[in-house]
Design a protein around this motif. Structure first.
Motif, PDB file in Angstrom:
ATOM      1  N   ALA A  51       0.823  -1.208   0.000  1.00 55.22           N
ATOM      2  CA  ALA A  51       0.000   0.000   0.000  1.00 55.22           C
ATOM      3  C   ALA A  51       0.860   1.262   0.000  1.00 55.22           C
ATOM      4  N   LYS A  52       1.971   1.219   0.741  1.00 56.77           N
ATOM      5  CA  LYS A  52       2.839   2.400   0.824  1.00 56.77           C
ATOM      6  C   LYS A  52       3.719   2.552  -0.417  1.00 56.77           C
ATOM      7  N   GLY A  53       3.830   1.480  -1.188  1.00 57.87           N
ATOM      8  CA  GLY A  53       4.704   1.535  -2.358  1.00 57.87           C
ATOM      9  C   GLY A  53       6.153   1.692  -1.955  1.00 57.87           C
ATOM     10  N   PRO A 139       3.285   1.763  10.256  1.00 53.29           N
ATOM     11  CA  PRO A 139       4.093   2.922   9.880  1.00 53.29           C
ATOM     12  C   PRO A 139       3.141   4.094   9.645  1.00 53.29           C
ATOM     13  N   SER A 140       3.668   5.244   9.331  1.00 54.33           N
ATOM     14  CA  SER A 140       2.783   6.360   9.018  1.00 54.33           C
ATOM     15  C   SER A 140       1.969   6.012   7.766  1.00 54.33           C
ATOM     16  N   ALA A 141       0.710   6.484   7.751  1.00 51.83           N
ATOM     17  CA  ALA A 141      -0.244   6.051   6.713  1.00 51.83           C
ATOM     18  C   ALA A 141      -0.166   6.934   5.472  1.00 51.83           C
ATOM     19  N   ASN A 142       0.979   6.893   4.819  1.00 49.10           N
ATOM     20  CA  ASN A 142       1.145   7.675   3.598  1.00 49.10           C
ATOM     21  C   ASN A 142       1.973   6.897   2.603  1.00 49.10           C
ATOM     22  N   LYS A 143       1.901   7.302   1.353  1.00 47.56           N
ATOM     23  CA  LYS A 143       2.761   6.680   0.343  1.00 47.56           C
ATOM     24  C   LYS A 143       4.211   6.960   0.709  1.00 47.56           C
ATOM     25  N   LEU A 147       4.568  13.168   2.685  1.00 43.31           N
ATOM     26  CA  LEU A 147       4.481  13.648   4.065  1.00 43.31           C
ATOM     27  C   LEU A 147       3.621  12.753   4.951  1.00 43.31           C
ATOM     28  N   SER A 148       3.971  12.716   6.234  1.00 47.21           N
ATOM     29  CA  SER A 148       3.199  11.929   7.182  1.00 47.21           C
ATOM     30  C   SER A 148       1.824  12.559   7.398  1.00 47.21           C
ATOM     31  N   PRO A 149       0.791  11.732   7.535  1.00 43.89           N
ATOM     32  CA  PRO A 149      -0.573  12.231   7.657  1.00 43.89           C
ATOM     33  C   PRO A 149      -0.956  12.566   9.098  1.00 43.89           C
ATOM     34  N   LEU A 176       4.127  14.634  14.780  1.00 42.17           N
ATOM     35  CA  LEU A 176       5.498  14.252  14.436  1.00 42.17           C
ATOM     36  C   LEU A 176       5.673  12.815  14.900  1.00 42.17           C
ATOM     37  N   GLU A 177       6.357  11.999  14.113  1.00 39.64           N
ATOM     38  CA  GLU A 177       6.517  10.597  14.502  1.00 39.64           C
ATOM     39  C   GLU A 177       7.233  10.477  15.855  1.00 39.64           C
ATOM     40  N   SER A 178       7.024   9.327  16.491  1.00 40.54           N
ATOM     41  CA  SER A 178       7.556   9.097  17.838  1.00 40.54           C
ATOM     42  C   SER A 178       9.089   9.129  17.884  1.00 40.54           C
TER      43      SER A 178
HETATM   44 MG    MG Z   1       6.974   7.425   7.874  1.00 43.12          MG
END
Ligand code: MG
Ligand code: TXA
Length: 329
Positions: A51-53, A139-143, A147-149, A176-178
């Motif tokens: 999904a993230k490619g 992981p963050s839900a973006n391609k 950018l992180s969603p 911001l990610e952990s």
């Molecule tokens: Mg990420």
């Protein structure tokens, strides 16, 4: 387009069922929205990468609703317990030694002997994990590369129909990610892998010891560097069209015409010397099996090397080939 549903008791149960069935859910957390899958289901985890490619397999964070649940998956030493008591639930991820036979998919750790764990502060995330009854890899839900969603709409725009359901619970508070700290380094010293809302000073203060910076800047640890940690003992021969004397085979698709030099067929190799990533040629299944099968073949005694059949260089096949290339170096 994937569906966005406001998070409530009912929608959380629905999302939990999707996760148990091997699906993907957009999960709100206090840091960013995550793309969640059952961390014990290799095929579901493989779908995250699809999904993230992502062109390569980066190890993922496993999310828990309660720190006590981590014990059967990873080794929590005194320092890990100290950090957990101070910062969880919250935006801190710890990299810990993975328990053997933990039940987590090998793909979650990208074949490494360690695993990243976190107990998120967001109520909806914890309720979802508890309802699913399994740790969630997210992981963050973006391609990949975007950018992180921090809102449900970001997730929908970036991932489209690749996510089965997006649970909406407003905008991510931290955005911001952990912070990622490793307690699994070779010399045992704590190492900061990624900056985040919890500072390195706060962590050092609680631990009462210095924390090394693995990499300056606010970016994630380079997956390329991480993946060097695991290379098989045996040499890998890629795009093999036959099996040489003394080699084991890692197959993909039909093995019908795969011969062994000197006579015979791959399917007749001794038990354990012939493994197939996916007899049907399914890349999701192949990704889910990749690390576990490499480990198993690498443990064979009296084996000269591993012949790996060609795997298509499309979709998830790109990540699989990337990993194989690194393992072959
Ligand atoms: Mg990420
Ligand atoms: O805030 C967050 O952490 C979000 C939310 C959804 O929880 N998740 C997130 O996951 O940012 P991800 O996959 O984008 O970042 C995971 C980071 C990467 O830098 C990865 O390389 C590192 O953790 N990591 C994961 N497992 C590791 C391991 N076993 N060893 C070293 N680094 C690891």
């Amino acid at each position: 387009m994937s569906q966005i549903i406001a998070a409530n008791e009912k929608s959380i149960l629905k999302a939990a069922q999707i996760l148990r069935d091997g699906g993907l859910v957009g999960m709100p957390t206090e840091t960013v929205y995550g793309l969640a899958a059952d961390a014990t289901n290799g095929q579901a985890v493989a779908r995250i990468f699809e999904a993230k490619g992502r062109p390569s397999f980066n190890p993922l964070i496993s999310h828990f609703s309660d720190a006590r649940d981590i014990d059967c998956y990873a080794i929590m030493d005194e320092r890990a317990k100290l950090l957990a008591a101070h910062f969880w639930p919250g935006p801190l991820t710890m990299i810990l030694p993975r328990r053997e036979d933990s039940g987590l998919s090998d793909l979650v750790s990208a074949g490494l002997p360690s695993v990243a764990v976190r107990v998120p502060a967001h109520r909806v995330a914890r309720d979802l994990i508890a309802a699913a009854g399994v740790p969630l890899a997210a992981p963050s839900a973006n391609k990949s590369g975007s950018l992180s969603p921090t809102s449900p709409v970001h997730v929908q725009r970036s991932l489209g129909a690749a996510v089965d359901l997006i649970l909406a619970a407003g905008v991510s508070e931290v955005g911001l990610e952990s912070t990622v700290v490793s307690l699994a380094s070779a010399d045992g010293r704590p190492v900061l892998m990624r900056h985040g809302a919890i500072s390195v000073e706060e962590i050092a203060d609680i631990l009462g010891e210095d924390v090394e910076l693995w990499q300056q800047g606010d970016n994630i640890a380079s997956p390329g560097q991480l993946l060097k940690h695991y290379a098989p003992r045996l040499p890998l021969r890629l795009d093999a069209v036959d099996v040489r004397l003394g080699e084991a085979l890692l197959g993909f698709g039909s093995l019908k015409f795969m011969g062994v030099q000197g006579g015979g067929y791959a399917q007749d190799l001794p038990d354990g010397y012939c493994l197939n990533l996916s007899p049907d040629g399914d890349l999701t299944q192949a990704a889910a099996n990749l690390f576990a099968m490499l480990h198993r073949l690498d443990e064979l005694e009296d084996c000269a090397g591993i012949a790996v059949m060609s795997i298509p260089r499309t979709g998830l096949g790109i990540a699989i080939n990337d990993r194989l290339k690194r393992a072959a170096q």
